[in-house]
Motif scaffolding. Structure first.
Motif, PDB file in Angstrom:
ATOM      1  N   LEU A  47      -6.931 -20.471  37.525  1.00 16.64           N
ATOM      2  CA  LEU A  47      -7.954 -19.669  37.533  1.00 16.64           C
ATOM      3  C   LEU A  47      -8.434 -19.019  39.035  1.00 16.64           C
ATOM      4  CD1 LEU A  47     -10.055 -18.595  35.439  1.00 16.64           C
ATOM      5  CD2 LEU A  47     -11.476 -20.090  36.060  1.00 16.64           C
ATOM      6  N   LEU A  48      -8.542 -20.130  40.069  1.00 18.57           N
ATOM      7  CA  LEU A  48      -8.695 -19.860  41.435  1.00 18.57           C
ATOM      8  C   LEU A  48      -7.621 -18.715  41.989  1.00 18.57           C
ATOM      9  CD1 LEU A  48      -9.902 -23.095  42.638  1.00 18.57           C
ATOM     10  CD2 LEU A  48     -11.162 -21.203  42.527  1.00 18.57           C
ATOM     11  N   PHE A  49      -6.413 -18.874  41.522  1.00 19.59           N
ATOM     12  CA  PHE A  49      -5.188 -18.172  42.076  1.00 19.59           C
ATOM     13  C   PHE A  49      -5.341 -16.719  41.559  1.00 19.59           C
ATOM     14  CE2 PHE A  49      -1.070 -16.463  41.604  1.00 19.59           C
ATOM     15  CZ  PHE A  49      -0.548 -16.482  43.109  1.00 19.59           C
ATOM     16  N   ILE A  50      -5.682 -16.692  40.264  1.00 20.82           N
ATOM     17  CA  ILE A  50      -5.439 -15.429  39.655  1.00 20.82           C
ATOM     18  C   ILE A  50      -6.893 -14.486  40.255  1.00 20.82           C
ATOM     19  CG2 ILE A  50      -6.074 -14.145  37.386  1.00 20.82           C
ATOM     20  CD1 ILE A  50      -4.833 -16.416  36.093  1.00 20.82           C
ATOM     21  N   ILE A  51      -7.947 -15.267  40.245  1.00 21.36           N
ATOM     22  CA  ILE A  51      -9.222 -14.400  40.791  1.00 21.36           C
ATOM     23  C   ILE A  51      -8.886 -13.867  42.241  1.00 21.36           C
ATOM     24  CG2 ILE A  51     -11.448 -14.471  41.389  1.00 21.36           C
ATOM     25  CD1 ILE A  51     -11.758 -16.484  38.819  1.00 21.36           C
ATOM     26  N   ASP A  54      -6.252 -11.007  42.576  1.00 21.90           N
ATOM     27  CA  ASP A  54      -6.533  -9.702  41.647  1.00 21.90           C
ATOM     28  C   ASP A  54      -7.845  -9.059  42.348  1.00 21.90           C
ATOM     29  OD1 ASP A  54      -6.977  -7.721  40.165  1.00 21.90           O
ATOM     30  OD2 ASP A  54      -6.516  -8.722  38.251  1.00 21.90           O
ATOM     31  N   PRO A  55      -7.845  -8.018  43.069  1.00 21.65           N
ATOM     32  CA  PRO A  55      -9.027  -7.399  43.768  1.00 21.65           C
ATOM     33  C   PRO A  55     -10.126  -7.049  42.912  1.00 21.65           C
ATOM     34  CG  PRO A  55      -6.937  -6.627  44.793  1.00 21.65           C
ATOM     35  CD  PRO A  55      -6.668  -7.447  43.635  1.00 21.65           C
ATOM     36  N   SER A  56      -9.647  -6.624  41.552  1.00 18.47           N
ATOM     37  CA  SER A  56     -10.322  -6.186  40.413  1.00 18.47           C
ATOM     38  C   SER A  56     -11.388  -7.291  39.943  1.00 18.47           C
ATOM     39  CB  SER A  56      -9.630  -5.498  39.124  1.00 18.47           C
ATOM     40  OG  SER A  56      -8.821  -6.522  38.470  1.00 18.47           O
ATOM     41  N   LEU A  57     -11.135  -8.507  40.142  1.00 20.95           N
ATOM     42  CA  LEU A  57     -12.053  -9.644  39.716  1.00 20.95           C
ATOM     43  C   LEU A  57     -12.786 -10.377  40.612  1.00 20.95           C
ATOM     44  CD1 LEU A  57      -9.169 -11.825  37.905  1.00 20.95           C
ATOM     45  CD2 LEU A  57     -10.922 -10.066  36.980  1.00 20.95           C
ATOM     46  N   HIS A  58     -12.969  -9.502  42.002  1.00 20.55           N
ATOM     47  CA  HIS A  58     -13.991  -9.893  43.051  1.00 20.55           C
ATOM     48  C   HIS A  58     -15.125  -9.390  42.726  1.00 20.55           C
ATOM     49  CE1 HIS A  58     -10.299 -10.483  45.997  1.00 20.55           C
ATOM     50  NE2 HIS A  58     -10.085 -11.347  44.807  1.00 20.55           N
ATOM     51  N   LYS A  59     -15.904  -9.901  41.647  1.00 19.61           N
ATOM     52  CA  LYS A  59     -17.104  -9.374  41.087  1.00 19.61           C
ATOM     53  C   LYS A  59     -17.839 -10.699  41.090  1.00 19.61           C
ATOM     54  CE  LYS A  59     -15.333  -5.444  38.622  1.00 19.61           C
ATOM     55  NZ  LYS A  59     -15.036  -4.924  37.340  1.00 19.61           N
ATOM     56  N   TYR A  62     -17.019 -13.491  38.440  1.00 19.31           N
ATOM     57  CA  TYR A  62     -15.639 -14.225  38.902  1.00 19.31           C
ATOM     58  C   TYR A  62     -15.919 -14.962  39.906  1.00 19.31           C
ATOM     59  CZ  TYR A  62     -14.058 -11.052  34.926  1.00 19.31           C
ATOM     60  OH  TYR A  62     -13.901 -10.495  33.846  1.00 19.31           O
ATOM     61  N   LEU A  63     -16.410 -14.496  40.902  1.00 18.67           N
ATOM     62  CA  LEU A  63     -17.096 -15.533  42.120  1.00 18.67           C
ATOM     63  C   LEU A  63     -17.665 -16.677  41.794  1.00 18.67           C
ATOM     64  CD1 LEU A  63     -17.736 -12.617  44.484  1.00 18.67           C
ATOM     65  CD2 LEU A  63     -15.569 -13.887  44.578  1.00 18.67           C
ATOM     66  N   PHE A  64     -18.744 -16.629  40.949  1.00 15.92           N
ATOM     67  CA  PHE A  64     -19.402 -17.736  40.675  1.00 15.92           C
ATOM     68  C   PHE A  64     -18.429 -18.494  39.651  1.00 15.92           C
ATOM     69  CE2 PHE A  64     -23.415 -14.960  40.583  1.00 15.92           C
ATOM     70  CZ  PHE A  64     -23.895 -15.678  41.867  1.00 15.92           C
ATOM     71  N   LEU A  65     -17.475 -18.115  38.961  1.00 16.06           N
ATOM     72  CA  LEU A  65     -16.644 -18.739  38.118  1.00 16.06           C
ATOM     73  C   LEU A  65     -15.653 -19.819  39.277  1.00 16.06           C
ATOM     74  CD1 LEU A  65     -15.384 -19.708  35.443  1.00 16.06           C
ATOM     75  CD2 LEU A  65     -13.980 -17.531  35.584  1.00 16.06           C
ATOM     76  N   THR A 143     -24.324 -12.763  46.422  1.00 17.34           N
ATOM     77  CA  THR A 143     -23.699 -13.798  45.645  1.00 17.34           C
ATOM     78  C   THR A 143     -23.137 -14.989  46.558  1.00 17.34           C
ATOM     79  OG1 THR A 143     -22.664 -11.993  44.036  1.00 17.34           O
ATOM     80  CG2 THR A 143     -21.427 -14.146  44.307  1.00 17.34           C
ATOM     81  N   ALA A 144     -22.781 -14.819  47.610  1.00 17.13           N
ATOM     82  CA  ALA A 144     -22.416 -15.717  48.636  1.00 17.13           C
ATOM     83  C   ALA A 144     -23.609 -16.568  48.955  1.00 17.13           C
ATOM     84  CB  ALA A 144     -21.869 -15.173  49.954  1.00 17.13           C
TER      85      ALA A 144
END
Length: 298
Positions: A47-51, A54-59, A62-65, A143-144
């Motif tokens: 999960l960490l690697f995929i997020i 993939d720049p489209s998941l930098h939301k 997904y960051l909380f995930l 988010t951070a």
């Protein structure tokens, strides 16, 4: 093991006995635990690697995930390897420094898991109840900041736990009827007045996981209110579907957590092996299922 019962007031070594009453089948019990731990490692690292890639998941969601995945990995890795060493090699000895480190990491990271779930509930609330301002409200900076606040809260509230335990006298025994070092398990073998320490632990639990759970429920009440005011049935189902995985993760985390917490303090009629099994599932099942639930869903 009887030799270890003659402890000093401040022993340097504790003895973990595993699951009382089920010692004869520890090896069999270790099989699902080892499989679950491998799945937790593979799932969360994937999960960490995929997020990350993939720049489209930098939301925000997904960051909380990602934050939740890191906390899951720390919790499971803090407890499970020692548990497997105990089950496979009967190696129950744990130095007091390692024991107190377990106490801090397990409790603080579990608190962080609860906080990250609250952040994810807030993200769902904004996405559904105020969708046009979602990107403006939950920026990467916000988010951070929320993630850092949760980490700071978990560290600040739980950093006192090891010090509350370190200088307690353990003059009766240094044998812990558990598979890992847990705050209440150590409190129970101390031969001193511990009511203040118990009260502090109870207060911290309420101010962190308890408040988080209440706020998550409030957020979902508002979400459901907004959903049922949508004009079409398809829109309502689609919106509810986006929250389904989060609700599953919340239930997987909080049900065993509250059971373990309440039985430690009030459930004196619950068999020890039942309580300890649930306590271990609480540390292993969420890290194993979270990436599966979210991975398959998203």
């Amino acid at each position: 093991m009887s030799a270890y019962n003659k402890t000093s007031v401040h022993p340097s070594i504790f003895i973990l006995v595993g699951i009382p009453g089920l010692e004869a089948i520890h090896t069999w019990i270790s099989i699902p635990f080892s499989i679950g731990y491998v799945l937790a490692l593979l799932g969360n690292f994937s999960l960490l690697f995929i997020i990350k890639t993939d720049p489209s998941l930098h939301k925000p969601m997904y960051l909380f995930l990602c934050m939740l995945a890191v906390a899951d990995l720390v919790v499971s890795t803090t407890a499970v390897p020692k548990l497997l060493s105990l089950f496979w090699f009967h190696n129950g000895e744990i130095h007091i420094a390692a024991c107190l480190t377990q106490v801090f990491l397990i409790h603080s990271c579990s608190t962080m898991e609860s906080g990250f779930m609250l952040c994810m509930a807030f993200d769902r609330y904004i996405a559904i109840c105020n969708p046009l301002r979602h990107s403006a409200i939950l920026t990467h900076t916000v988010t951070a900041g929320m993630g850092l606040a949760i980490v700071f809260r978990g560290t600040a509230f739980l950093s006192l736990h090891p010090f509350l335990l370190r200088w307690l006298p353990y003059c009766r025994t240094n044998i812990i009827s558990h598979t890992y070092c847990e705050f209440m398990a150590l409190i129970k073998i101390a031969c001193a007045e511990t009511s203040i320490r118990r009260a502090y632990s109870l207060t911290v639990a309420f101010l962190t996981a308890g408040v988080d759970f209440i706020l998550i429920i409030c957020s979902y009440i508002l979400i459901l209110n907004a959903v049922f005011h949508l004009p079409s049935k398809d829109a309502r189902l689609k919106t509810l579907g986006t929250c389904g995985s989060h609700v599953c993760v919340i239930l997987v985390f909080y049900i065993p957590a509250f059971f373990s917490f309440l039985t430690h303090r009030f459930g004196h009629q619950v068999a020890p092996h039942v309580h300890i099994l649930v306590a271990n599932l609480y540390l292993l099942v969420p890290p194993m299922l979270d990436p599966i639930i979210y991975g398959v869903r998203t």
